[in-house]
Design a protein around this motif. Structure first.
Motif, short mmCIF file in Angstrom:
data_model
loop_
_atom_site.label_atom_id
_atom_site.label_comp_id
_atom_site.label_asym_id
_atom_site.label_seq_id
_atom_site.Cartn_x
_atom_site.Cartn_y
_atom_site.Cartn_z
N UNK A 280 0.81 -1.21 0.00
CA UNK A 280 0.00 0.00 0.00
C UNK A 280 0.84 1.25 0.00
N UNK A 281 0.29 2.34 -0.56
CA UNK A 281 1.05 3.58 -0.65
C UNK A 281 1.32 4.17 0.73
N UNK A 282 0.47 3.87 1.70
CA UNK A 282 0.68 4.41 3.04
C UNK A 282 1.76 3.66 3.81
N UNK A 283 2.24 2.56 3.22
CA UNK A 283 3.34 1.81 3.85
C UNK A 283 4.69 2.33 3.36
N UNK A 284 4.80 2.50 2.05
CA UNK A 284 6.09 2.89 1.47
C UNK A 284 6.37 4.38 1.62
N UNK A 285 5.31 5.20 1.64
CA UNK A 285 5.50 6.66 1.70
C UNK A 285 6.31 7.10 2.92
N UNK A 286 6.00 6.64 4.14
CA UNK A 286 6.81 7.07 5.29
C UNK A 286 8.27 6.66 5.19
N UNK A 287 8.54 5.49 4.58
CA UNK A 287 9.93 5.02 4.46
C UNK A 287 10.72 5.95 3.56
N UNK A 288 10.17 6.23 2.38
CA UNK A 288 10.86 7.10 1.43
C UNK A 288 11.04 8.49 2.00
N UNK A 289 9.98 9.00 2.62
CA UNK A 289 10.04 10.35 3.16
C UNK A 289 11.07 10.47 4.27
N UNK A 290 11.18 9.44 5.09
CA UNK A 290 12.15 9.47 6.19
C UNK A 290 13.57 9.52 5.67
N UNK A 291 13.88 8.68 4.68
CA UNK A 291 15.24 8.65 4.12
C UNK A 291 15.57 9.98 3.45
N UNK A 505 17.41 25.40 10.29
CA UNK A 505 17.33 24.86 8.95
C UNK A 505 16.91 23.39 8.96
N UNK A 506 17.49 22.62 9.84
CA UNK A 506 17.18 21.20 9.89
C UNK A 506 15.80 20.92 10.48
N UNK A 507 15.38 21.75 11.39
CA UNK A 507 14.04 21.59 11.96
C UNK A 507 12.97 21.83 10.90
N UNK A 508 13.18 22.82 10.05
CA UNK A 508 12.22 23.11 8.98
C UNK A 508 12.12 21.93 8.02
N UNK A 509 13.26 21.36 7.66
CA UNK A 509 13.26 20.20 6.75
C UNK A 509 12.49 19.04 7.37
N UNK A 510 12.71 18.78 8.64
CA UNK A 510 12.05 17.65 9.31
C UNK A 510 10.54 17.87 9.38
N UNK A 511 10.12 19.05 9.79
CA UNK A 511 8.69 19.32 9.96
C UNK A 511 7.95 19.19 8.63
N UNK A 512 8.46 19.84 7.58
CA UNK A 512 7.75 19.80 6.30
C UNK A 512 7.90 18.45 5.62
N UNK A 513 9.02 17.76 5.87
CA UNK A 513 9.20 16.44 5.28
C UNK A 513 8.15 15.46 5.75
N UNK A 514 7.93 15.42 7.05
CA UNK A 514 6.97 14.45 7.60
C UNK A 514 5.53 14.93 7.45
N UNK A 515 5.31 16.23 7.30
CA UNK A 515 3.94 16.70 7.12
C UNK A 515 3.38 16.31 5.76
N UNK A 516 4.26 16.02 4.79
CA UNK A 516 3.80 15.63 3.45
C UNK A 516 3.15 14.25 3.45
N UNK A 517 3.52 13.40 4.42
CA UNK A 517 3.03 12.03 4.41
C UNK A 517 1.51 11.98 4.50
#
Length: 696
Positions: A280-291, A505-517
């Motif tokens: 399912x797309x909800x399984x792979x999306x968090x993995x890709x987004x995390x990396x 800078x890194x906090x912004x990347x983390x917040x927006x990265x995981x919010x996309x999931x």
């Protein structure tokens, strides 16, 4: 609308199959055996003659859906070509259902997983290198330097924000060009372009012409201004040209547009992975987004660029593999072109002034050019890459290489659409639901052409994910730049320390990265990704195109006038895009489609649903919400410019005597008052600035 395509002479016929047991426990094994035969065989027209629509739908029984296979379950009449009747688990001819065939195609092997994981691992390693090892080596180099002057220059160039956001302005031309290609040829382009060609023909391929035109315009008009100013954020230019209000508006528009764009970027590879693995797309999306969030967070722009370089080679390799093997399987280039010509796919946009025609020559050339200027050449993502290069000359070379590579890769994506139709010319997988979403068609083609070769399916999926990772990492890095430089920094009374800057800078990347999931679920309901990406991004790109154009080309227009025009543009586009997308989701907007056929299918499908999909479809009446998606950005830019000029009649015109020529494109500086200038070396400029600060 005709739904059949003439058979091409010289085909090898259908793949034969013997009757199999109807035992439910053996149906999956039977499906795998038949699928292996399909994959390894040369794609060819059906040996049966194409039946007319009336013939293929003739039946004296009432079908009912089968709960086990998804095919139609009836008594056992003899099916006509393209018809689908089956007892539970199969029919007397031994055909398998579309559901079982879809499951059988999901054979992602061990080697494929290893290739896919290797790509993700390489990205993570690159992030670790630039985030920790390279940074440690740089500190050691600075510690061993003799001479405060030299060290001071290195420290200035290596400051946290400068190093993280523009790579210390010491990047190389070819890696940056590849990074730009990887950033803008996302999974949206890799999958969406070929699907667009399959469904609507080669009309969209004319967009390749606009890439050269937009590149030339950007080269002469916009690039000289931004490269000479050497700004970290392009919205700093807005403040220099207009004032703080436009800078804040431009930053907000970019943030909104990027947030809307990133979930689409994530969704595309997720459906590909789901197609070939069943995950399912909800399984792979968090993995890709995390990396992706990890290596973008720790490595900054250098990690983004060099992972993009690696991912670019994977993208090129995967697309070329599908195109070459698919062409070989159908019998060569002549067969590909012949089948597409018979199916009406080798078409060109019509010459018409009607803006509601989905793709016209005017919308492709004019609208497409203006869209590409803003989407690929003149925005924060692109300019941030160009500013990572040492000089304007390097930026011009980078623009040329980027344009050439972009044209080549999108040409390959367009050709993959032609190969897709050549393969499925007599058995449309979208109508039969073998491809549950239209944008899964390229991955279905890949499994058919490359599925029997270990590792190549993994390469293709890695290529699609590479495109998504590069686009996602680029967007996150640019978001960090804009939010830090344009939103946070102006609000602070004193500058942030290097440690505080690094954390922010890194906090912004983390917040927006995981919010996309969490936003990927919404994208799944919104239709084909090419129009979706263009329409959602246009809400912000239209006004920004107008602001950039007025800034460098119309020095007479003041900031208040531009603010009025850009707000009007944003509101109009937001209304049109939202209404159009809602209408498309509800089915109220239906564009004309090219004919498809299911007469050559050798598997079972829901015939009633297929016939309703093919024959029950009719285009809707056009209105303003049918506006071609390529006109959105152009419309926004035109509205912004026109309203700004009209507002200038109320707010007044800019005093050109106070205008800095560096803010205007070179070809428009002739309209500024003549002033006397003298050349100052960069070292002397910094010396003068230091002396001025000391005196104060």
């Amino acid at each position: 609308m005709s739904t059949t395509v003439e058979s091409v002479a010289g085909g090898s016929g259908e793949v034969s199959s013997s009757p199999s047991s109807l035992n439910i426990h053996t149906i999956v094994a039977d499906a795998i055996v038949k699928t292996a035969a399909v994959i390894s065989s040369t794609v060819s027209p059906s040996s049966t003659t194409g039946a007319s629509p009336a013939t293929s739908t003739t039946t004296t029984t009432t079908p009912s859906p089968s709960s086990s296979s998804g095919a139609i379950s009836t008594p056992t009449p003899t099916p006509t070509p393209g018809q689908s009747f089956s007892p539970p688990g199969g029919n007397e001819d031994g055909k398998i259902s579309v559901k079982d065939l879809s499951q059988a195609l999901q054979h992602f092997g061990t080697v494929d997983y290893l290739v896919f994981v290797a790509m993700l691992a390489v990205c993570a390693v690159i992030g670790v290198y630039f985030g920790f090892i390279e940074k440690k080596q740089k500190k050691q180099k600075l510690a061993g330097k003799d001479g405060a002057g030299a060290a001071g220059i290195e420290e200035r160039r290596g400051s946290e924000a400068l190093d993280y956001l523009v790579g210390g302005r010491q990047m190389k031309v070819f890696p940056v060009a590849l990074s730009l290609v990887a950033s803008f040829v996302s999974g949206i382009s890799l999958l969406g372009t070929s699907t667009e060609i399959y469904v609507y023909g080669t009309q969209y391929a004319f967009i390749l012409v606009t890439l050269a035109i937009s590149g030339a315009i950007s080269w002469y008009i916009f690039l000289p201004v931004f490269c000479n100013l050497q700004l970290t954020s392009t919205y700093e230019y807005f403040q220099l040209r207009y004032g703080a209000g436009i800078r804040n508006l431009g930053s907000a528009l970019f943030i909104v547009g990027t947030i809307l764009w990133l979930p689409v970027v994530l969704y595309v590879p997720a459906i590909t992975f789901s197609q070939v693995t069943g995950t399912g797309i909800l399984v792979i999306t968090p993995i890709v987004c995390t990396i992706c969030t990890f290596y973008t967070c720790v490595g900054g722009l250098k990690a983004v660029v060099w992972t993009d370089v690696t991912q670019s080679f994977v993208m090129f390799g995967s697309i070329l593999a599908v195109c070459i093997k698919g062409t070989f399987d159908v019998g060569g280039l002549d067969v590909v072109l012949e089948r597409n010509a018979e199916g009406g796919r080798l078409n060109s946009p019509p010459w018409t002034w009607d803006p509601t025609v989905r793709l016209s020559m005017l919308s492709v050339i004019v609208g497409g050019t203006l869209h590409k200027i803003q989407s690929s050449d003149v925005n924060q993502v692109s300019i941030q890459r160009f500013l990572s290069l040492p000089s304007y000359e390097h930026a011009k070379r980078c623009m040329f290489v980027f344009t050439v590579l972009l044209v080549f890769l999108l040409s390959c994506c367009s050709y993959m659409g032609l190969v897709s139709y050549a393969v499925y010319h007599d058995c449309d997988p979208i109508s039969t639901k073998l491809a549950t979403a239209s944008d899964q068609l390229p991955s279905l083609l890949m499994m058919r052409t490359l599925g029997s070769l270990p590792g190549l399916p993994g390469l293709f999926v890695a290529g699609v994910f590479s495109a998504a990772l590069s686009s996602l990492s680029t967007g996150l890095n640019s978001l960090a730049c804009v939010i830090t430089q344009d939103i946070v920094k102006p609000l602070l009374r004193k500058p942030l320390t290097e440690r505080q800057t690094a954390f922010l800078l890194r906090a912004i990347v983390i917040v927006f990265g995981f919010s996309c999931i969490g936003m990927v679920n919404v994208v799944e309901k919104l239709g084909n990704v090419i129009p979706l990406a263009s329409s959602t991004a246009a809400v912000s790109m239209g006004p920004l195109l107008g602001i950039y154009t007025i800034g460098v080309g119309l020095p007479w227009v003041r900031g208040k006038s531009v603010l009025t025009g850009s707000l009007a543009s944003f509101l109009v586009l937001a209304w049109i895009c939202a209404k159009a997308q809602l209408a498309q989701m509800s089915g109220d907007i239906r564009h004309p489609r090219l004919p498809v056929s299911v007469d050559g299918c050798d598997y079972l499908f829901d015939n009633a649903t297929v016939q309703a999909t093919i024959h029950g479809y009719s285009p809707s009446e056009r209105d303003i919400y049918h506006l071609s998606f390529l006109w959105y950005t152009a419309l926004g830019g035109v509205i912004c410019i026109v309203i700004s000029l009209l507002a200038s009649l109320f707010f007044g015109w800019e005093d050109l005597n106070k205008m800095d020529p560096a803010l205007i494109t070179p070809c428009m500086r002739r309209f500024l008052p003549k002033k006397n200038y003298h050349v100052v070396k960069m070292q002397d400029l910094f010396k003068h600035k230091s002396e001025a600060k000391t005196d104060h």
